[in-house]
Design an enzyme around this catalytic site. Structure first.
Site, PDB file in Angstrom:
ATOM      1  NE  ARG A  73     -29.909 -14.514  16.849  1.00 31.51           N
ATOM      2  CZ  ARG A  73     -28.787 -15.119  17.261  1.00 31.51           C
ATOM      3  NH1 ARG A  73     -27.639 -14.905  16.656  1.00 31.51           N
ATOM      4  NH2 ARG A  73     -28.816 -15.947  18.282  1.00 31.51           N
ATOM      5  CE1 TYR A 115     -40.127   7.098   6.670  1.00 32.77           C
ATOM      6  CE2 TYR A 115     -38.419   6.250   8.121  1.00 32.77           C
ATOM      7  CZ  TYR A 115     -39.726   6.261   7.703  1.00 32.77           C
ATOM      8  OH  TYR A 115     -40.648   5.450   8.311  1.00 32.77           O
ATOM      9  CE  LYS A 118     -41.870   2.578   3.465  1.00 30.11           C
ATOM     10  NZ  LYS A 118     -40.804   3.494   3.846  1.00 30.11           N
TER      11      LYS A 118
HETATM   12  C1  LIG Z   1     -40.038   3.860   4.989  1.00 27.47           C
HETATM   13  C2  LIG Z   1     -38.685   4.419   4.827  1.00 27.47           C
HETATM   14  C3  LIG Z   1     -37.640   4.039   5.678  1.00 27.47           C
HETATM   15  C4  LIG Z   1     -37.855   3.105   6.867  1.00 27.47           C
HETATM   16  O1  LIG Z   1     -38.172   1.804   6.455  1.00 27.47           O
HETATM   17  P1  LIG Z   1     -39.137   0.812   7.294  1.00 27.47           P
HETATM   18  O2  LIG Z   1     -39.190  -0.386   6.389  1.00 27.47           O
HETATM   19  O3  LIG Z   1     -40.440   1.498   7.476  1.00 27.47           O
HETATM   20  O4  LIG Z   1     -38.464   0.535   8.590  1.00 27.47           O
HETATM   21  C5  LIG Z   1     -36.377   4.568   5.437  1.00 27.47           C
HETATM   22  N1  LIG Z   1     -36.166   5.445   4.424  1.00 27.47           N
HETATM   23  C6  LIG Z   1     -37.150   5.829   3.601  1.00 27.47           C
HETATM   24  C7  LIG Z   1     -36.849   6.799   2.506  1.00 27.47           C
HETATM   25  C8  LIG Z   1     -38.440   5.341   3.769  1.00 27.47           C
HETATM   26  O5  LIG Z   1     -39.421   5.743   2.953  1.00 27.47           O
END
Ligand SMILES: *Cc1c(COP(=O)(O)O)cnc(C)c1O
Length: 379
Positions: free
Chosen positions: A46, A98, A195
């Site tokens: 961890r 978001y 992403k």
């Molecule tokens: C998807 C997203 C998040 C959250 O991230 P996760 O990996 O889904 O927890 C935060 N900010 C933006 C701009 C995003 O597109």
């Protein structure tokens, strides 16, 4: 070192035991000690894992940050940043945000005594008005999701500094290839690694980068204490994905530009939100702080109804109707009913997020097929 070279090499050495070029997946929960406390920097997974260490060093290098910490999701990263604050602290944030970030702010951390103010950050006067001596953090997201608004990072950082507040930039939409907030004076940069960085729609992960050892210590303390860490398999997949980040991003930008221009000229499209257009409200700021304009585009139809938008989404064949963004494959979404469903409707409409808005994450397929798909779906 330039970006593409860092993407492939930063944080990574051939494995000292075997010479393996790729950092191995250290699938272990613990590490042997010669005598109590005598170890090689790794005690329990961890706290530390070598695959994660390599990825954290790589991502820090890409963001020109000294320190980096990975989390089990983007929201895990956001959660860790918020946990460094105290009850009564005030946070000023973009109103065009978001949905999940808005949700954790208002549904979880307001209950623990943090106070959030949401402002239109394209308007620096509103930012100035919202700041107070109790403001501890300014939360920037740019380009914003899904309205593709551009916040002037340098200007907001300077305003925050004038009241002694720290700034964090959610850099998910731009990726480290297009924009580096640390170079503009931000105290922290965060990512949904899920992403563009991972880029292949197969991992959920988050990242926080910083330059101040005190900030990194706090973030690291939360990372280890709360334990929202990514596993070594996921770290390996992201290290692999990053090796083509610069190549993918250039294609996302090429395709994004062509799709944006196609939609802008389409008679059935009323408006296209993309920072690369000269008539975008903050195009000049985008030009100054971003390398290129990215592959995220939102648009509204001339027939401004949810039904019309649903029809287009159902007709798309190459674009897949799905949440998320930034992968090699093109995705389309309906923010009002999907990613942003947790934001009250009136507040959504105020930010321009109408019921008919469609968001595209333009992938790296052949552009002819993407345009053809949009042509068939919009009619
Ligand atoms: C998807 C997203 C998040 C959250 O991230 P996760 O990996 O889904 O927890 C935060 N900010 C933006 C701009 C995003 O597109």
């Amino acid at each position: 070192m330039k970006f593409g070279t860092k993407a492939i090499h930063a944080g990574q050495e051939p494995d000292p035991t075997t010479g393996a070029i790729m950092t191995p997946i250290y699938q272990t929960s613990t590490y042997a000690q010669a005598s109590p406390g005598q170890h090689k920097g790794y005690e329990y997974a961890r706290t530390q894992n070598p695959t994660r260490t390599a990825l954290e060093a790589n991502l820090a290098a890409l963001e020109n940050a000294q320190f980096g910490r990975c989390f089990s999701s983007g929201m895990g990263a956001t959660d860790a940043i918020l946990k460094t604050l105290e009850p009564g602290d005030e946070i000023v944030s973009t109103n065009d945000l978001y949905g999940g970030t808005y949700r954790i702010f208002t549904k979880i951390y307001e209950r623990y005594g943090l106070k959030f103010t949401f402002v239109n950050m394209q308007d620096l006067e509103s930012v100035k008005k919202a700041l107070s001596p109790k403001t501890r953090l300014v939360w920037i997201e740019t380009p914003t999701n899904p309205m593709m608004s551009i916040v002037d990072i340098r200007a907001v950082v300077n305003l925050a500094k004038s009241v002694g507040a720290k700034t964090v930039v959610d850099n998910t939409f731009a990726s480290p290839y297009l924009q580096n907030p640390m170079d503009m004076g931000a105290d922290m940069v965060m990512h949904s690694v899920t992403k563009y960085i991972a880029g292949h729609s197969d991992v959920v992960m988050g990242f926080v980068g910083s330059n101040d050892p005190k900030i990194d210590e706090l973030i690291g303390f939360v990372q280890n204490s709360s334990g929202a860490i990514p596993g070594p398999q996921d770290c390996f997949l992201v290290l692999r994905g990053i090796k083509t980040l610069h190549v993918r991003m250039d294609r996302h930008c090429d395709n994004g530009e062509q799709v944006a221009k196609y939609l802008k000229n389409h008679p059935k499209v009323k408006h296209v939100y993309w920072p690369g257009f000269e008539d975008h409200a903050n195009h000049e700021v985008a030009k100054k702080q971003m390398k290129r304009f990215g592959g995220m585009i939102s648009f509204v139809l001339a027939d401004d109804s949810q039904a019309a938008a649903f029809k287009v989404l159902e007709n798309l064949k190459v674009f897949t109707l799905a949440e998320s963004l930034g992968g090699v494959e093109s995705l389309a979404g309906h923010p009002a009913s999907m990613t942003h469903a947790s934001i009250p409707r009136e507040q959504r409409l105020e930010a321009g997020l109408t019921d008919s808005l469609i968001r595209l994450s333009v992938g790296i397929e052949d552009i002819e097929d993407l345009i053809e798909d949009l042509k068939n779906a919009i009619g």
